[in-house]
Scaffold this active site. Sequence first.
Site, PDB file in Angstrom:
ATOM      1  N   GLY A   1      12.011   4.752 -10.876  1.00 51.79           N
ATOM      2  CA  GLY A   1      13.098   4.984  -9.933  1.00 51.79           C
ATOM      3  C   GLY A   1      14.053   6.143 -10.158  1.00 51.79           C
TER       4      GLY A   1
ATOM      5  N   GLY B   1      13.503   9.348  -9.811  1.00 51.55           N
ATOM      6  CA  GLY B   1      13.122  10.537  -9.046  1.00 51.55           C
ATOM      7  C   GLY B   1      14.085  10.845  -7.914  1.00 51.55           C
TER       8      GLY B   1
ATOM      9  N   CYS C   1      13.029   9.022  -4.898  1.00 55.12           N
ATOM     10  CA  CYS C   1      12.698   7.604  -5.069  1.00 55.12           C
ATOM     11  C   CYS C   1      13.745   6.688  -4.456  1.00 55.12           C
ATOM     12  CB  CYS C   1      12.666   7.219  -6.544  1.00 55.12           C
ATOM     13  SG  CYS C   1      11.502   8.092  -7.536  1.00 55.12           S
TER      14      CYS C   1
ATOM     15  N   MET D   1       5.893  10.122  -2.832  1.00 56.45           N
ATOM     16  CA  MET D   1       4.520   9.682  -2.558  1.00 56.45           C
ATOM     17  C   MET D   1       4.506   8.263  -2.009  1.00 56.45           C
ATOM     18  SD  MET D   1       2.876  12.299  -2.939  1.00 56.45           S
ATOM     19  CE  MET D   1       1.218  11.650  -2.729  1.00 56.45           C
TER      20      MET D   1
ATOM     21  N   ARG E   1      -3.924   2.365  -0.604  1.00 55.22           N
ATOM     22  CA  ARG E   1      -2.567   2.080  -1.022  1.00 55.22           C
ATOM     23  C   ARG E   1      -2.279   0.616  -0.785  1.00 55.22           C
ATOM     24  NH1 ARG E   1       0.413   6.851  -1.376  1.00 55.22           N
ATOM     25  NH2 ARG E   1      -0.366   7.545  -3.361  1.00 55.22           N
TER      26      ARG E   1
ATOM     27  N   GLU F   1      34.291  17.647 -16.154  1.00 55.97           N
ATOM     28  CA  GLU F   1      34.624  18.807 -16.982  1.00 55.97           C
ATOM     29  C   GLU F   1      33.377  19.644 -17.299  1.00 55.97           C
ATOM     30  OE1 GLU F   1      37.452  18.747 -20.734  1.00 55.97           O
ATOM     31  OE2 GLU F   1      35.420  18.254 -21.357  1.00 55.97           O
TER      32      GLU F   1
ATOM     33  N   HIS G   1      30.648  20.245 -15.448  1.00 56.91           N
ATOM     34  CA  HIS G   1      30.257  21.151 -14.356  1.00 56.91           C
ATOM     35  C   HIS G   1      31.339  22.220 -14.188  1.00 56.91           C
ATOM     36  CE1 HIS G   1      26.639  19.384 -12.632  1.00 56.91           C
ATOM     37  NE2 HIS G   1      27.092  18.228 -13.096  1.00 56.91           N
TER      38      HIS G   1
HETATM   39  N1  LIG Z   1       8.001   6.508 -10.607  1.00 52.32           N
HETATM   40  C1  LIG Z   1       8.423   5.686  -9.714  1.00 52.32           C
HETATM   41  O1  LIG Z   1       9.498   5.096  -9.848  1.00 52.32           O
HETATM   42  C2  LIG Z   1       7.638   5.393  -8.505  1.00 52.32           C
HETATM   43  C3  LIG Z   1       6.605   6.205  -8.139  1.00 52.32           C
HETATM   44  N2  LIG Z   1       5.915   6.006  -6.988  1.00 52.32           N
HETATM   45  C4  LIG Z   1       4.845   6.917  -6.640  1.00 52.32           C
HETATM   46  O2  LIG Z   1       4.359   6.588  -5.356  1.00 52.32           O
HETATM   47  C5  LIG Z   1       2.953   6.636  -5.317  1.00 52.32           C
HETATM   48  C6  LIG Z   1       2.401   5.314  -4.906  1.00 52.32           C
HETATM   49  O3  LIG Z   1       2.493   4.401  -5.973  1.00 52.32           O
HETATM   50  P1  LIG Z   1       1.944   2.930  -5.793  1.00 52.32           P
HETATM   51  O4  LIG Z   1       2.680   2.316  -4.670  1.00 52.32           O
HETATM   52  O5  LIG Z   1       1.983   2.248  -7.096  1.00 52.32           O
HETATM   53  O6  LIG Z   1       0.423   3.238  -5.424  1.00 52.32           O
HETATM   54  P2  LIG Z   1      -0.662   2.219  -4.899  1.00 52.32           P
HETATM   55  O7  LIG Z   1      -0.282   1.753  -3.572  1.00 52.32           O
HETATM   56  O8  LIG Z   1      -1.963   2.933  -5.021  1.00 52.32           O
HETATM   57  O9  LIG Z   1      -0.582   0.994  -5.895  1.00 52.32           O
HETATM   58  C7  LIG Z   1      -1.346   0.980  -7.078  1.00 52.32           C
HETATM   59  C8  LIG Z   1      -1.256  -0.379  -7.756  1.00 52.32           C
HETATM   60  O10 LIG Z   1      -0.092  -0.436  -8.560  1.00 52.32           O
HETATM   61  C9  LIG Z   1       0.347  -1.789  -8.658  1.00 52.32           C
HETATM   62  N3  LIG Z   1       1.716  -1.874  -8.141  1.00 52.32           N
HETATM   63  C10 LIG Z   1       2.356  -0.952  -7.385  1.00 52.32           C
HETATM   64  N4  LIG Z   1       3.594  -1.397  -7.084  1.00 52.32           N
HETATM   65  C11 LIG Z   1       3.716  -2.613  -7.645  1.00 52.32           C
HETATM   66  C12 LIG Z   1       4.750  -3.590  -7.682  1.00 52.32           C
HETATM   67  N5  LIG Z   1       5.903  -3.418  -7.046  1.00 52.32           N
HETATM   68  N6  LIG Z   1       4.544  -4.739  -8.373  1.00 52.32           N
HETATM   69  C13 LIG Z   1       3.374  -4.943  -9.009  1.00 52.32           C
HETATM   70  N7  LIG Z   1       2.356  -4.062  -9.014  1.00 52.32           N
HETATM   71  C14 LIG Z   1       2.521  -2.914  -8.334  1.00 52.32           C
HETATM   72  C15 LIG Z   1      -0.583  -2.607  -7.803  1.00 52.32           C
HETATM   73  O11 LIG Z   1      -1.601  -3.107  -8.624  1.00 52.32           O
HETATM   74  C16 LIG Z   1      -1.148  -1.596  -6.845  1.00 52.32           C
HETATM   75  O12 LIG Z   1      -2.400  -1.977  -6.360  1.00 52.32           O
HETATM   76  C17 LIG Z   1       2.509   7.090  -6.690  1.00 52.32           C
HETATM   77  O13 LIG Z   1       2.287   8.461  -6.639  1.00 52.32           O
HETATM   78  C18 LIG Z   1       3.672   6.746  -7.578  1.00 52.32           C
HETATM   79  O14 LIG Z   1       3.773   7.624  -8.678  1.00 52.32           O
HETATM   80  C19 LIG Z   1       6.208   4.955  -6.181  1.00 52.32           C
HETATM   81  C20 LIG Z   1       7.233   4.109  -6.486  1.00 52.32           C
HETATM   82  C21 LIG Z   1       8.019   4.249  -7.681  1.00 52.32           C
HETATM   83  O1  LIG Z   2      10.217   5.549  -6.211  1.00 50.25           O
HETATM   84  C1  LIG Z   2       9.504   6.524  -5.934  1.00 50.25           C
HETATM   85  N1  LIG Z   2       9.057   6.636  -4.686  1.00 50.25           N
HETATM   86  C2  LIG Z   2       8.259   7.646  -4.279  1.00 50.25           C
HETATM   87  O2  LIG Z   2       7.892   7.739  -3.104  1.00 50.25           O
HETATM   88  C3  LIG Z   2       7.906   8.600  -5.274  1.00 50.25           C
HETATM   89  N2  LIG Z   2       7.131   9.708  -5.229  1.00 50.25           N
HETATM   90  C4  LIG Z   2       7.181  10.224  -6.487  1.00 50.25           C
HETATM   91  N3  LIG Z   2       7.943   9.501  -7.279  1.00 50.25           N
HETATM   92  C5  LIG Z   2       8.303   9.745  -8.665  1.00 50.25           C
HETATM   93  O3  LIG Z   2       9.288  10.776  -8.727  1.00 50.25           O
HETATM   94  C6  LIG Z   2       8.893  11.790  -9.662  1.00 50.25           C
HETATM   95  C7  LIG Z   2       9.509  13.138  -9.354  1.00 50.25           C
HETATM   96  O4  LIG Z   2      10.896  13.076  -9.506  1.00 50.25           O
HETATM   97  P1  LIG Z   2      11.867  14.351  -9.344  1.00 50.25           P
HETATM   98  O5  LIG Z   2      11.771  14.825  -7.936  1.00 50.25           O
HETATM   99  O6  LIG Z   2      13.237  13.812  -9.650  1.00 50.25           O
HETATM  100  O7  LIG Z   2      11.413  15.369 -10.319  1.00 50.25           O
HETATM  101  C8  LIG Z   2       7.385  11.736  -9.553  1.00 50.25           C
HETATM  102  O8  LIG Z   2       6.746  12.339 -10.639  1.00 50.25           O
HETATM  103  C9  LIG Z   2       7.114  10.239  -9.426  1.00 50.25           C
HETATM  104  O9  LIG Z   2       7.117   9.556 -10.648  1.00 50.25           O
HETATM  105  C10 LIG Z   2       8.404   8.478  -6.545  1.00 50.25           C
HETATM  106  N4  LIG Z   2       9.196   7.441  -6.885  1.00 50.25           N
HETATM  107  K   LIG Z   3      16.317   7.747  -7.261  1.00 47.62           K
END
Ligand SMILES: NC(=O)C1=CN([C@@H]2O[C@H](COP(=O)(O)OP(=O)(O)OC[C@H]3O[C@@H](n4cnc5c(N)ncnc54)[C@H](O)[C@@H]3O)[C@@H](O)[C@H]2O)C=CC1
Ligand SMILES: O=c1[nH]c(=O)c2[nH+]cn([C@@H]3O[C@H](COP(=O)(O)O)[C@@H](O)[C@H]3O)c2[nH]1
Ligand SMILES: [K+]
Length: 483
Positions: free
Chosen positions: A297, A299, A302, A385, A398, A464, A466
């Site tokens: 979270g 990002g 995000c 994404m 997805r 301070e 910034h």
């Molecule tokens: N870094 C972050 O905080 C986040 C990044 N993303 C980005 O969005 C894109 C989509 O991510 P996904 O939705 O995971 O792809 P996705 O829809 O392909 O899900 C892949 C798998 O991850 C697991 N998963 C995902 N969300 C879950 C949850 N809330 N609880 C339990 N299992 C879960 C499930 O097994 C799911 O089938 C990716 O590129 C990801 O990096 C999405 C949300 C948060």
């Molecule tokens: O909660 C999320 N929902 C999204 O739709 C999403 N898309 C990307 N990412 C994540 O954010 C990272 C990039 O973050 P920054 O723009 O801050 O560099 C990326 O590298 C990911 O880890 C997501 N997280």
């Molecule tokens: K955020």
Amino acid sequence: MFKEKFEKIIEGYTFDDVLLLPLKSGVEPRDADVSSMFSRHIKIKVPIVSSPMDTVTESEMAIAMARYGALGVLHRNISINEQLEMVKRVKKEETIIIRDVITVDENTPVNVARTIMMTRNIAGLPVVTAGKLSGILTKRDLEFSDNKGLVKDIMTKDVIYADEDISIDEAKYILYKNRIEKLPLVDKKGRLTGLITAKDIKTRERFPDASRDNDGKLMVGAAVGPFDINRVLALQDAGVDFIVIDTAHAHNMNVVNSIREMRKKINIDIIAGNIATGDAANDLIDAGVDGLRVGIGPGSICTTRIVAGIGVPQLTAISNVADVAEKNDIPVIADGGIRYSGDIVKALAAGASTVMLGSLLAGTDESPGMEMIINGRKYKSYRGMGSIGAIKAGKSDRYGKLENNSFIAEGVEGAVPYRGRVSEILFQLVGGIKTGMGYVGAANIRELHEKSIFIRISENGLRESHPHDIRIISEPPNYQNYQ
Ligand SMILES: NC(=O)C1=CN([C@@H]2O[C@H](COP(=O)(O)OP(=O)(O)OC[C@H]3O[C@@H](n4cnc5c(N)ncnc54)[C@H](O)[C@@H]3O)[C@@H](O)[C@H]2O)C=CC1
Ligand SMILES: O=c1[nH]c(=O)c2[nH+]cn([C@@H]3O[C@H](COP(=O)(O)O)[C@@H](O)[C@H]3O)c2[nH]1
Ligand SMILES: [K+]
């Protein structure tokens, strides 16, 4: 039971909560070594990785990142074939040892050989007869040929070649000493195994820090869904250097078990994420991963923390994972939330070995996003994404994508300021990291891990920090404030 949840509550810190103490230093910033481990078997010169997002990393970004010593991870919002093409494009961009050498037989007619050279745009053909290197046909051999006869009549017979395991420096010396352009490599049985060209060596010297594989090709990684084993196997075959298991929650045990199975089927490095706790790190390391991607979270695009109420402030998340990862020699990637070079220094000090950037790279020339002008200023599109636009465009499965095409979005779509070329932004970011290391007295990333000390700051402290009480008239390239 419930009251206890708050009595024992833990605090989490992120970039704006802390600063690093200036310490006694014997390190000039320019001498600080920023090279770092990306994963168990991959070391890079610049500790920065581009995020697998469809407005950040396709071939062009991956090529630029690898050339300047960093790394790119191709996004997965495309078909397997499209992703394989991107891997191949990066791998073809620069080679030191050409493996799929185009050759002719000594009984090939000269005019046929000439046509091959013209249509394939190559200046020389190794001649292979009965499986062995028997000569080389170059433009010079062809110059005064009347185009009749066979290759063996005009080829250079005493061809200069080298052993397979020759170093690049030795190869360069042989090419230079003999004033030749091409050096065939042969194995113990005289079979041609590769070709080194002077042109490729010159390109290589323009990018001395580049992240390269053993053949001198640029390194590149690719993101995959956690259950997409077909994609993983195809990527390995196409020569990808590592894969990133890309999920919002890698501590889902179905994901962990799937990774355990993948581990048995491939031998390239597997990086898994995202996670934010030591327990998740333990389970993934046990499943056999070679790198961990941290950030739930943080990002810029995000909305996970807001939509799901879940997350860990990023510096605490990094330290949670790093304490477990360090004991197992597994590098940590700090992913998300980085806005300034100072944030990178803090992420590294908190235990990360590299950082992953989305927003900071989405505005560069090399990102795939669309350019636009808003209020006279140039921007490029950038989206999460897990945003509606990205999920709708997606060609991979997805979980969030339901049959009726509605889903729970976890990201937003927008635009970020245009930032010029990747090389320029990397230059500024690396400069900032080195400056920070100078203040800490850290000669390398390991020393930054060991020596750095955080101080907690207040809101007033942040204000301070910034620029304040000034109307900024000239913006430096490494500081913009759009608050
Ligand atoms: N870094 C972050 O905080 C986040 C990044 N993303 C980005 O969005 C894109 C989509 O991510 P996904 O939705 O995971 O792809 P996705 O829809 O392909 O899900 C892949 C798998 O991850 C697991 N998963 C995902 N969300 C879950 C949850 N809330 N609880 C339990 N299992 C879960 C499930 O097994 C799911 O089938 C990716 O590129 C990801 O990096 C999405 C949300 C948060
Ligand atoms: O909660 C999320 N929902 C999204 O739709 C999403 N898309 C990307 N990412 C994540 O954010 C990272 C990039 O973050 P920054 O723009 O801050 O560099 C990326 O590298 C990911 O880890 C997501 N997280
Ligand atoms: K955020």
